[in-house]
Design an enzyme around this catalytic site. Structure first.
Site, mmCIF file in Angstrom:
data_model
loop_
_atom_site.group_PDB
_atom_site.id
_atom_site.type_symbol
_atom_site.label_atom_id
_atom_site.label_comp_id
_atom_site.label_asym_id
_atom_site.label_seq_id
_atom_site.Cartn_x
_atom_site.Cartn_y
_atom_site.Cartn_z
ATOM 1 N N HIS A 156 66.111 0.833 56.471
ATOM 2 C CA HIS A 156 65.518 2.167 56.414
ATOM 3 C C HIS A 156 64.005 2.090 56.221
ATOM 4 O O HIS A 156 63.264 2.986 56.602
ATOM 5 C CB HIS A 156 66.097 2.972 55.258
ATOM 6 C CG HIS A 156 67.575 3.117 55.301
ATOM 7 N ND1 HIS A 156 68.228 3.763 56.327
ATOM 8 C CD2 HIS A 156 68.544 2.670 54.463
ATOM 9 C CE1 HIS A 156 69.526 3.735 56.106
ATOM 10 N NE2 HIS A 156 69.757 3.072 54.988
ATOM 11 N N HIS A 209 57.710 1.220 48.755
ATOM 12 C CA HIS A 209 58.162 1.194 50.155
ATOM 13 C C HIS A 209 57.300 2.153 50.972
ATOM 14 O O HIS A 209 56.505 2.909 50.403
ATOM 15 C CB HIS A 209 59.649 1.582 50.244
ATOM 16 C CG HIS A 209 59.908 2.964 49.766
ATOM 17 N ND1 HIS A 209 60.334 3.254 48.486
ATOM 18 C CD2 HIS A 209 59.769 4.169 50.380
ATOM 19 C CE1 HIS A 209 60.459 4.558 48.341
ATOM 20 N NE2 HIS A 209 60.114 5.147 49.471
ATOM 21 N N HIS A 244 56.816 4.844 54.622
ATOM 22 C CA HIS A 244 57.389 5.712 55.660
ATOM 23 C C HIS A 244 56.349 5.796 56.772
ATOM 24 O O HIS A 244 55.154 5.846 56.488
ATOM 25 C CB HIS A 244 57.676 7.102 55.098
ATOM 26 C CG HIS A 244 58.667 7.097 53.976
ATOM 27 N ND1 HIS A 244 60.022 7.212 54.171
ATOM 28 C CD2 HIS A 244 58.490 6.945 52.638
ATOM 29 C CE1 HIS A 244 60.644 7.148 53.011
ATOM 30 N NE2 HIS A 244 59.748 6.989 52.056
ATOM 31 N N HIS A 262 55.107 4.932 48.871
ATOM 32 C CA HIS A 262 55.725 5.458 47.650
ATOM 33 C C HIS A 262 55.875 4.336 46.631
ATOM 34 O O HIS A 262 56.452 3.286 46.946
ATOM 35 C CB HIS A 262 57.099 6.055 47.960
ATOM 36 C CG HIS A 262 57.020 7.344 48.712
ATOM 37 N ND1 HIS A 262 58.073 7.874 49.425
ATOM 38 C CD2 HIS A 262 55.986 8.214 48.857
ATOM 39 C CE1 HIS A 262 57.691 9.014 49.970
ATOM 40 N NE2 HIS A 262 56.434 9.244 49.652
ATOM 41 N N THR A 281 63.485 11.099 48.761
ATOM 42 C CA THR A 281 63.396 11.624 50.128
ATOM 43 C C THR A 281 64.429 10.986 51.049
ATOM 44 O O THR A 281 64.413 11.221 52.254
ATOM 45 C CB THR A 281 61.986 11.421 50.717
ATOM 46 O OG1 THR A 281 61.731 10.018 50.824
ATOM 47 C CG2 THR A 281 60.924 12.074 49.854
ATOM 48 N N THR A 282 65.314 10.146 50.484
ATOM 49 C CA THR A 282 66.413 9.556 51.258
ATOM 50 C C THR A 282 67.710 9.818 50.509
ATOM 51 O O THR A 282 67.683 10.040 49.294
ATOM 52 C CB THR A 282 66.232 8.021 51.393
ATOM 53 O OG1 THR A 282 66.156 7.441 50.090
ATOM 54 C CG2 THR A 282 64.986 7.673 52.185
#
Ligand SMILES: *[C@@H]1O[C@H](CO)[C@@H](O)[C@H](O)[C@H]1NC(C)=O
Ligand SMILES: *[C@@H]1O[C@H](CO)[C@@H](O)[C@H](O)[C@H]1NC(C)=O
Length: 354
Positions: A88, A113, A115, A140, A222-223
């Site tokens: 992801h 991580h 995005h 993040h 957000t996941t």
């Protein structure tokens, strides 16, 4: 038995198998894409979800919001960091001594991580947007509340459990060495499930310089499973990486495993902004609001300015004309006096009559 009924039961059964197992394979687009997350992970349909669009004309300035203080971020230690591709995102574990102060509780760092988008067209890829504008990527840094909770797995489901720093990333000319410390190893973890150890580096250098200007609100992961346990800090200052660094992030990783026949590029791993639903977004500063005008407003402003200019021109014209007339009158007056008293010296002319 009615075949339609069988189909329904089978699909229900399958759904239940998926929902009870921890292995529901969610994605950003596709069968369990973001529009479907809430069916499998109920919190994703909650009323305090992240990310959000920050509308700076609606934020509330809170002067008590002090600068965020990273603790131990610039003491990376000697032990290498672990970087992995989880299918992801690319994720790096952080040492437990790193943390945050300047928030309502003490928080300890867990992982960071990213995005990002796909590099086509206008910059997209960040999860949070400011006044409707995305940037190319977002970092993040995730922390949990050590004052109230025993560990990350307990904290992540609970109120005030997590604190996440959101850093908006845009592309520029210069190579960002700090981000390079991560990006230089992406080629070693191209496939989902791969992991590499990398030299420890200064985590603070991933942050923007200005840690005093930020937006703060209560939201969620957000996941999936989208737990509503996050106190968000979105910095106002953006961080720049080079175009080639961004392209590397957007193209090197796969969301598929090495053994899968068709590699799937890991792109567009950002969630759409979620409804604010009466939440307040606080700001630690007074944002310069860039007001967007409608076509009607622009017409009004143009006509207004034109009328103003014409009005001003008319006024200036009359003022100048009045002075001119007075000057001409004075000159004529003078000329008359001079011509009517040709023999007298000039200084005698303006004698007051007593
Ligand atoms: C986290 O803490 C809870 C509560 O103390 C405990 O039950 C659980 O086993 C801990 N989990 C881990 C992964 O340490
Ligand atoms: C977040 O929620 C807590 C209650 O759990 C509240 O005390 C706090 O003021 C909220 N913070 C923001 C920034 O809205």
């Amino acid at each position: 038995m009615d075949p339609a009924w069988i189909t329904v039961s089978i699909s229900l059964l399958l759904k239940c198998v998926e929902c009870s197992g921890t292995a529901t394979e969610w994605t950003y687009a596709g069968a369990v894409g973001q529009a479907e997350w809430a069916e499998y992970f109920p919190d994703c349909g909650g009323s305090s979800q992240s990310p959000i669009n920050v509308d700076t004309s609606q934020t509330l300035h809170d002067p008590t919001l002090i600068p965020v203080q990273p603790l131990g971020y610039n003491q990376p230690g000697k032990r290498p960091f672990s970087l992995s591709n989880n299918g992801h995102t690319v994720q790096m574990t952080l040492p437990h001594w790193m943390g945050l102060a300047g928030l309502p509780w003490h928080y300890s760092a867990v992982q960071l991580h990213l995005h990002w988008g796909n590099g086509v067209g206008v910059a997209t890829g960040s999860e949070h947007t400011i006044n409707g504008q995305s940037t190319s990527a977002e970092l993040h840094i995730v922390h949990y509340n050590t004052e109230v909770y025993a560990n990350m797995s307990e904290a992540m489901t609970q109120e005030n459990g997590l604190a996440v720093l959101g850093i908006l990333i845009e592309a520029g000319e210069e190579i960002n060495q700090a981000y390079g410390s991560i990006f230089n190893y992406l080629a070693r973890i191209r496939y989902a499930g791969q992991k590499v150890t990398i030299p420890a580096f200064d985590i603070q250098s991933l942050l923007p310089d200005n840690l005093s200007q930020y937006f703060r609100y209560n939201g969620s992961l957000t996941t999936p499973p989208c737990y509503q346990s996050v106190l968000w800090t979105i910095f106002n200052e953006r961080v720049k990486i080079s175009h080639s660094q961004l392209m590397k992030l957007e193209t090197v990783l796969y969301s598929s495993k090495a053994e899968e026949a068709e590699p799937m590029v890991l792109q567009d791993n950002y969630r759409a902004t979620q409804p604010l639903n009466h939440r307040t977004v606080l700001s630690s500063f007074i944002p310069v609001s860039v007001k967007m005008y409608t076509a009607g407003e622009i017409t009004a402003i143009v006509i207004g300015s034109l009328c103003g200019c014409i009005g001003l021109a008319v006024i200036i014209y009359f003022i100048v004309k009045t002075f001119r007339t007075q000057d001409v009158a004075k000159e004529q007056d003078m000329a008359l006096k001079i011509t009517s008293n040709p023999g007298k010296p000039e200084q005698d002319a303006p004698q007051p009559e007593t």
